[in-house]
Scaffold this motif. Structure first.
Motif, PDB file in Angstrom:
ATOM      1  N   LYS A  43       0.886  -0.961   0.114  1.00  0.00           N
ATOM      2  CA  LYS A  43      -0.116   0.063  -0.177  1.00  0.00           C
ATOM      3  C   LYS A  43       0.795   0.836  -0.276  1.00  0.00           C
ATOM      4  O   LYS A  43       1.602   1.214   0.676  1.00  0.00           O
ATOM      5  N   PHE A  45       0.633   5.119   0.754  1.00  0.00           N
ATOM      6  CA  PHE A  45       0.554   6.222   1.456  1.00  0.00           C
ATOM      7  C   PHE A  45       0.652   7.215   0.799  1.00  0.00           C
ATOM      8  O   PHE A  45       1.965   8.316   1.111  1.00  0.00           O
ATOM      9  N   VAL A  46      -0.653   8.176   1.212  1.00  0.00           N
ATOM     10  CA  VAL A  46      -0.653   9.678   0.774  1.00  0.00           C
ATOM     11  C   VAL A  46      -0.616  10.640   1.626  1.00  0.00           C
ATOM     12  O   VAL A  46      -1.846  10.229   1.605  1.00  0.00           O
ATOM     13  N   GLU A  47      -0.123  11.608   1.442  1.00  0.00           N
ATOM     14  CA  GLU A  47      -0.839  12.916   2.177  1.00  0.00           C
ATOM     15  C   GLU A  47      -1.662  12.852   1.813  1.00  0.00           C
ATOM     16  O   GLU A  47      -2.137  13.420   1.340  1.00  0.00           O
ATOM     17  N   PRO A  48      -2.993  12.958   2.773  1.00  0.00           N
ATOM     18  CA  PRO A  48      -4.143  13.614   2.708  1.00  0.00           C
ATOM     19  C   PRO A  48      -4.819  14.822   2.500  1.00  0.00           C
ATOM     20  O   PRO A  48      -3.997  15.628   3.811  1.00  0.00           O
ATOM     21  N   ASP A  53      -8.053  22.474  -0.068  1.00  0.00           N
ATOM     22  CA  ASP A  53      -6.736  22.819   0.458  1.00  0.00           C
ATOM     23  C   ASP A  53      -5.809  23.611  -1.516  1.00  0.00           C
ATOM     24  O   ASP A  53      -4.575  22.849  -1.340  1.00  0.00           O
ATOM     25  N   TRP A 170     -16.885  33.153 -29.301  1.00  0.00           N
ATOM     26  CA  TRP A 170     -18.241  32.317 -29.929  1.00  0.00           C
ATOM     27  C   TRP A 170     -19.847  32.367 -31.157  1.00  0.00           C
ATOM     28  O   TRP A 170     -19.843  33.880 -30.793  1.00  0.00           O
ATOM     29  N   LYS A 171     -20.397  31.518 -32.580  1.00  0.00           N
ATOM     30  CA  LYS A 171     -20.627  32.801 -33.323  1.00  0.00           C
ATOM     31  C   LYS A 171     -22.200  31.397 -32.622  1.00  0.00           C
ATOM     32  O   LYS A 171     -21.913  30.201 -33.155  1.00  0.00           O
TER      33      LYS A 171
ATOM     34  N   LYS B  50     -20.788  21.861 -35.596  1.00  0.00           N
ATOM     35  CA  LYS B  50     -20.394  22.641 -33.416  1.00  0.00           C
ATOM     36  C   LYS B  50     -21.527  22.854 -33.002  1.00  0.00           C
ATOM     37  O   LYS B  50     -23.041  23.412 -33.387  1.00  0.00           O
ATOM     38  N   LEU B 204      -0.874   6.888   8.859  1.00  0.00           N
ATOM     39  CA  LEU B 204      -0.333   8.668   8.465  1.00  0.00           C
ATOM     40  C   LEU B 204       0.275   9.614   8.978  1.00  0.00           C
ATOM     41  O   LEU B 204       1.147   9.725   8.604  1.00  0.00           O
ATOM     42  N   LYS B 207       3.769   8.709   9.072  1.00  0.00           N
ATOM     43  CA  LYS B 207       4.743   9.423   8.353  1.00  0.00           C
ATOM     44  C   LYS B 207       4.798  10.579   7.661  1.00  0.00           C
ATOM     45  O   LYS B 207       5.692  11.204   7.114  1.00  0.00           O
ATOM     46  N   PHE B 208       3.454  11.222   7.874  1.00  0.00           N
ATOM     47  CA  PHE B 208       3.393  12.937   8.048  1.00  0.00           C
ATOM     48  C   PHE B 208       3.099  13.196   8.890  1.00  0.00           C
ATOM     49  O   PHE B 208       1.730  13.678   9.130  1.00  0.00           O
ATOM     50  N   MET B 211       0.678  16.502   9.409  1.00  0.00           N
ATOM     51  CA  MET B 211      -0.886  16.583   8.324  1.00  0.00           C
ATOM     52  C   MET B 211      -2.100  16.753   8.767  1.00  0.00           C
ATOM     53  O   MET B 211      -1.937  16.646  10.479  1.00  0.00           O
ATOM     54  N   SER B 214      -7.820  14.672   8.542  1.00  0.00           N
ATOM     55  CA  SER B 214      -8.460  15.165   7.303  1.00  0.00           C
ATOM     56  C   SER B 214     -10.102  14.644   7.472  1.00  0.00           C
ATOM     57  O   SER B 214     -10.267  14.306   8.548  1.00  0.00           O
TER      58      SER B 214
END
Lengths: 216, 216
Positions: A43, A45-48, A53, A170-171, B50, B204, B207-208, B211, B214
């Motif tokens: 997995k 881990f992505v900083e939320p 923001d 635009w026309k 269009k 999380l 690791k961060f 943060m 959230s």
């Protein structure tokens, strides 16, 4: 093609919850090769970061703070929200062969690698230096990005629409309604339903009465 | 600007390869009253026609009932024309020119229906105090689920309707153990997902560390 296969292609792509998002879109062959069904990867881990923001938009000028191309500035081509990635145009590249067939190696091409958000900083358009950015409201009530160092507003980048339409040029075509007609207000509130109003206007007279039925 | 979904090109009414050959032979193409199923002859054979933006619900709310009634049929005819075009494209194994027009028309029609329904609900609430036009009731089915049962229209009362009397709107006693097991499973799932979320949040955080907590 079989009908079921065709329908499944047209439907929205369903990815499993622990899908590892890469630089390829999930419905492409390359992504399917890397993420086969039933394959489980470690997995990531992505900083939320909350949706409100998020400060880096497609088409922005950003500067790289760390890595191979540290200190260079480039335009954002693609944003991957799932992994907090940003792809810049022509920066942070590595080289690979593309179109290898049989004996030939194919063409040697520079391909960009994604950069994490924390290695990126938005560039202040006035002095062209990287800054921290915050979302603030102007006096008119518009929500804009303000650089914390200088206090200047960073405008949203102008991105071309996917259908290539520029609203200023635009026309209207023969079947399009003109803006005046569209915004013209013809509604007059009344205690009549649409059916009654339309019947009155068209002169339809309904004298038959409903015989009565049971609802259950 | 808001215009209604525009033209569709009827390019595929006759096979594309034969058009150039037939043009010298005959100029008028009589459709025998089916003209409205096909597009303006100018758009025949083009790959990109269009089209403007679809109607938004906000714009439709300013229109009178009569206007909405007329617009509905205009949109319907346009939709039929586009569907004819789509079918002909499939028959000729060619790409339909500008398929987004169909989506725009369908969305406009959906919005017209929404606005009409809103007005009807408002009137009904004022006159009767009922929000729903169709009567119904909360009933419990044999599996223990309570759901909104919508009434149907019948010509005979319920005590004379054999098929209706065979329906059971209560939960028999032998279903109770299964309901209990279902409940236990649901609670177990909830507890597991809560523990999983807590675990991911703590991972999380380590690791961060900077943060924000959230909305997860």
């Amino acid at each position: 093609m079989r009908l079921t296969a065709l329908l499944s292609m047209a439907a929205k792509v369903v990815v499993p919850k622990d899908y590892r998002f890469g630089t390829n879109r999930p419905w492409t062959a390359a992504a399917k090769r890397l993420n086969t069904a039933g394959k489980k990867r470690r997995k990531v881990f992505v900083e939320p970061i909350a949706a409100e923001d998020w400060s880096v938009l497609k088409g922005d000028m950003v500067e790289i703070l760390s890595g191979k191309d540290k200190g260079k500035q480039g335009r954002v081509n693609q944003v991957f929200r799932h992994r907090n990635w940003v792809m810049l145009q022509g920066l942070n590249t590595h080289f690979r062969y593309i179109g290898k067939t049989g004996e030939t190696r194919g063409s040697y091409v520079a391909s960009e690698a994604p950069l994490l958000l924390k290695d990126i900083a938005l560039v202040d358009p006035s002095d062209r230096k990287p800054t921290e950015v915050e979302w603030k409201f102007t006096e008119e009530g518009e929500r804009v990005r303000v650089s914390l160092r200088t206090g200047r507003i960073i405008p949203k980048p102008v991105v071309e629409r996917r259908d290539g339409i520029v609203p200023e040029q635009w026309k209207d075509g023969p079947k399009d309604t003109s803006p005046e007609d569209t915004l013209e207000k013809t509604y007059a509130p009344s205690l009549k339903t649409l059916e009654e109003e339309v019947m009155e206007k068209m002169g339809i007279v309904e004298n038959r009465r409903h015989k009565g039925s049971y609802w259950y | 600007m808001g215009e209604r979904p525009p033209l569709a090109a009827l390019s595929l009414c006759s096979p594309v390869s034969a058009v150039s050959q037939c043009r010298a032979l005959h100029t008028t193409v009589s459709r025998r009253g089916l003209d409205q199923f096909f597009d303006h002859p100018e758009n025949w054979g083009e790959t990109n026609v269009k089209s403007g933006a679809p109607w938004t619900a906000k714009q439709l709310r300013t229109k009178s009932n009569e206007d909405l009634h007329k617009l509905w049929y205009v949109l319907l005819k346009e939709k039929n024309m586009l569907l004819t075009l789509e079918q002909e494209a499939k028959r000729q194994r060619l790409q339909m020119p500008s398929p987004e027009r169909l989506k725009k028309v369908s969305r406009s029609m959906v919005r017209v229906e929404t606005v009409v329904k809103e007005r009807e609900t408002a009137l009904r609430l004022l006159q009767t105090g009922q929000e729903k036009g169709r009567p119904g009731a909360w009933r419990r089915n044999m599996f223990g689920y309570a759901y909104w049962y919508r009434y149907k229209e019948y010509a005979i009362p319920w005590y004379m309707n054999k098929r209706y009397k065979r329906k059971r709107f209560f939960t028999p006693k032998f279903v109770q153990p299964h309901i209990r097991l279902r409940l236990e499973k649901h609670l177990r799932e909830k507890a597991r997902s809560a523990t999983l979320q807590r675990g991911t949040r703590s991972k999380l955080k380590e690791k961060f560390p900077q943060m924000k907590v959230s909305a997860s």
